[in-house]
Design a protein around this motif. Structure first.
Motif, short mmCIF file in Angstrom:
data_model
loop_
_atom_site.label_atom_id
_atom_site.label_comp_id
_atom_site.label_asym_id
_atom_site.label_seq_id
_atom_site.Cartn_x
_atom_site.Cartn_y
_atom_site.Cartn_z
N ALA A 74 -16.66 -8.47 -6.74
CA ALA A 74 -17.22 -8.64 -5.39
C ALA A 74 -16.24 -8.18 -4.32
CB ALA A 74 -17.61 -10.10 -5.19
N SER A 75 -14.96 -8.31 -4.62
CA SER A 75 -13.93 -7.92 -3.65
C SER A 75 -13.35 -6.54 -3.98
CB SER A 75 -12.80 -8.95 -3.63
OG SER A 75 -12.20 -9.06 -4.92
N SER A 76 -14.14 -5.69 -4.62
CA SER A 76 -13.65 -4.37 -5.02
C SER A 76 -13.15 -3.57 -3.82
CB SER A 76 -14.76 -3.59 -5.72
OG SER A 76 -14.32 -2.29 -6.06
N CYS A 77 -12.09 -2.80 -4.06
CA CYS A 77 -11.45 -2.05 -2.97
C CYS A 77 -11.77 -0.56 -3.02
CB CYS A 77 -9.94 -2.25 -3.03
SG CYS A 77 -9.16 -1.62 -4.54
N HIS A 78 -12.74 -0.14 -3.85
CA HIS A 78 -12.93 1.30 -4.02
C HIS A 78 -13.41 1.99 -2.74
CE1 HIS A 78 -16.89 -0.43 -5.08
NE2 HIS A 78 -17.42 0.72 -4.69
N LEU A 79 -14.26 1.32 -1.97
CA LEU A 79 -14.70 1.94 -0.72
C LEU A 79 -13.58 1.96 0.33
CD1 LEU A 79 -18.35 0.56 -0.36
CD2 LEU A 79 -17.58 2.78 -1.21
N LYS A 80 -12.74 0.94 0.31
CA LYS A 80 -11.60 0.94 1.22
C LYS A 80 -10.64 2.08 0.88
CE LYS A 80 -11.50 -3.96 2.51
NZ LYS A 80 -10.69 -5.21 2.51
N CYS A 81 -10.46 2.32 -0.41
CA CYS A 81 -9.60 3.43 -0.83
C CYS A 81 -10.12 4.75 -0.27
CB CYS A 81 -9.53 3.50 -2.36
SG CYS A 81 -8.54 2.21 -3.13
N LEU A 82 -11.42 4.94 -0.35
CA LEU A 82 -12.02 6.17 0.15
C LEU A 82 -11.84 6.29 1.66
CD1 LEU A 82 -13.71 8.70 -0.44
CD2 LEU A 82 -15.77 7.30 -0.15
N GLN A 83 -12.07 5.20 2.37
CA GLN A 83 -11.93 5.22 3.83
C GLN A 83 -10.49 5.50 4.25
OE1 GLN A 83 -13.43 1.33 4.75
NE2 GLN A 83 -15.58 1.95 4.65
N ILE A 84 -9.54 4.88 3.57
CA ILE A 84 -8.13 5.09 3.91
C ILE A 84 -7.71 6.53 3.63
CG2 ILE A 84 -5.76 4.46 3.30
CD1 ILE A 84 -6.81 1.62 2.76
N LEU A 85 -8.16 7.07 2.50
CA LEU A 85 -7.79 8.43 2.15
C LEU A 85 -8.40 9.43 3.13
CD1 LEU A 85 -6.19 10.13 0.23
CD2 LEU A 85 -8.15 10.21 -1.31
N LYS A 86 -9.63 9.19 3.56
CA LYS A 86 -10.24 10.05 4.58
C LYS A 86 -9.43 9.99 5.88
CE LYS A 86 -15.11 10.03 3.16
NZ LYS A 86 -16.48 9.61 3.57
N GLY A 87 -9.02 8.78 6.24
CA GLY A 87 -8.24 8.63 7.46
C GLY A 87 -6.91 9.35 7.39
N LEU A 88 -6.23 9.23 6.25
CA LEU A 88 -4.95 9.92 6.08
C LEU A 88 -5.14 11.44 6.11
CD1 LEU A 88 -3.23 7.77 3.29
CD2 LEU A 88 -2.53 7.98 5.68
N ARG A 89 -6.22 11.90 5.48
CA ARG A 89 -6.52 13.35 5.52
C ARG A 89 -6.68 13.84 6.95
NH1 ARG A 89 -12.50 14.57 4.22
NH2 ARG A 89 -12.52 13.43 6.20
N ASP A 90 -7.45 13.09 7.75
CA ASP A 90 -7.70 13.51 9.13
C ASP A 90 -6.43 13.45 9.97
OD1 ASP A 90 -10.32 13.84 8.38
OD2 ASP A 90 -11.00 11.93 9.21
N LEU A 91 -5.64 12.40 9.79
CA LEU A 91 -4.40 12.28 10.55
C LEU A 91 -3.42 13.40 10.19
CD1 LEU A 91 -3.75 8.42 10.47
CD2 LEU A 91 -4.43 9.79 12.44
N ARG A 92 -3.29 13.67 8.89
CA ARG A 92 -2.36 14.73 8.46
C ARG A 92 -2.82 16.09 8.97
NH1 ARG A 92 1.36 16.97 8.59
NH2 ARG A 92 2.81 17.68 6.98
N GLY A 93 -4.13 16.29 9.03
CA GLY A 93 -4.65 17.57 9.47
C GLY A 93 -4.26 17.92 10.90
N ARG A 94 -3.97 16.90 11.71
CA ARG A 94 -3.59 17.15 13.10
C ARG A 94 -2.22 17.79 13.21
NH1 ARG A 94 -5.51 11.20 15.23
NH2 ARG A 94 -7.76 11.56 15.07
N GLY A 95 -1.40 17.62 12.19
CA GLY A 95 -0.04 18.17 12.26
C GLY A 95 0.16 19.44 11.46
#
Length: 318
Positions: free
Chosen positions: A154-175
């Motif tokens: 019930a407390s699975s983190c798989h969707l959070k992993c996806l959201q965090i990785l997307k965020g890191l991708r977008d942040l890194r892309g700015r540089g």
């Protein structure tokens, strides 16, 4: 053609197009290997023009309640931005809606118009690139996610992993400097990230995705994706994949399709650089988050997106 498709049209009467169908054929189709195929580029151009006219007809009714902008970003779908005016509603909640022309195939499958940047990424096309369409399998993704929700804690983190990785991708892309900066978001597209997550979820025990193991699972996802980039292989999760759980209904069209490598459109140097930057992003995640989340980098760049329609006095860039 790798991860893109063509949409061939059959003449309604015999081998020739009746006179009444010729305007449609000439306005929306291109010749490909002796067949008339629906052009995603021409449909997208028509769609954008009609969308502008439709918005122009209703904007005056809405401008007192909200601010509406239609933005066109290079390599991205048209996006409709809706921002309620603060003096009309108590909550200042904005909304961004992507607008994508699509052709229904049945079984909740759709061909969607590819953006110009995506069409350029297709290698070895046998005909006009503007005839290529993408395949939308969002309904099948929803079914898979629903099944995974039942299989994971019930407390699975798989969707959070996806959201965090997307965020890191977008942040890194700015540089990142161009032209690799543009390739970065295409190599690590949202569908590529989801595919990596789906594949990893089916490999190991579901209990390992408890929220307390978020950091470990996120690192596993990064390393798995890096390995895929280095090996130049990440197969489409639904096309020709016999490993999709039986509990997840998959249309016959997808089952019988040839397997598709999502990374085949990119050359080895690009994938190697993406793998290096991905691991570097993970190792420097705290620093990247602090740096590229600052107001300096969050300011909107006027060169990225073009406002097609704006109800306000000034045009803003997305």
């Amino acid at each position: 053609m790798r991860s893109a498709f063509t949409c061939a049209l059959k003449a309604p009467q015999g081998a020739a197009w009746p006179r009444g169908y010729r305007p449609f054929s000439e306005g929306f189709c291109v010749e490909l290997q002796g067949r008339r195929c629906l052009s995603s580029a021409l449909v997208l151009r028509w769609f954008q023009g009609h969308l502008q006219r439709c918005l122009g007809a209703v904007l005056y009714r809405l401008q007192e309640r909200c601010r509406i902008r239609l933005a066109a970003c290079p390599g991205r779908q048209l996006t409709l931005h809706i921002l309620p005016r603060s003096d009309y509603v108590c909550c200042h909640i904005s909304m961004a809606v992507r607008l994508i022309p699509a052709v229904p195939l049945g079984d909740s499958l759709y061909l969607i118009a590819l953006q110009p940047g995506a069409r350029r990424a297709q290698p070895g096309a046998a005909g006009p690139l503007q005839a290529l369409w993408g395949l939308n399998v969002s309904k099948q993704e929803q079914r898979l996610l629903s099944w995974l929700k039942e299989q994971t804690p019930a407390s699975s983190c798989h969707l959070k992993c996806l959201q965090i990785l997307k965020g890191l991708r977008d942040l890194r892309g700015r540089g990142l400097e161009q032209p690799f900066g543009a390739q970065w978001s295409r190599v690590l597209s949202s569908y590529v990230l989801k595919t990596a997550l789906f594949s990893l979820l089916l490999r190991g025990p579901r209990q390992a995705w408890e929220e307390q193991f978020l950091a470990e699972r996120l690192e596993d996802l990064v390393l798995y994706l890096r390995d895929c980039l280095q090996k130049r292989v990440l197969m489409h999760f639904f096309l020709g994949n016999a490993s999709v759980p039986e509990a997840v209904p998959v249309p016959k069209l997808l089952k019988e399709a040839a397997p598709v490598n999502l990374l085949a459109a990119f050359d080895a140097p690009t994938l190697d650089l993406a793998a290096f930057q991905l691991l570097n992003t993970w190792n420097q995640a705290p620093k990247i988050i602090r740096k590229y989340s600052s107001p300096r980098y969050l300011r909107k760049s006027p060169t990225l997106c073009k406002d097609i329609t704006d109800t306000g006095q000034e045009s803003q860039s997305n």
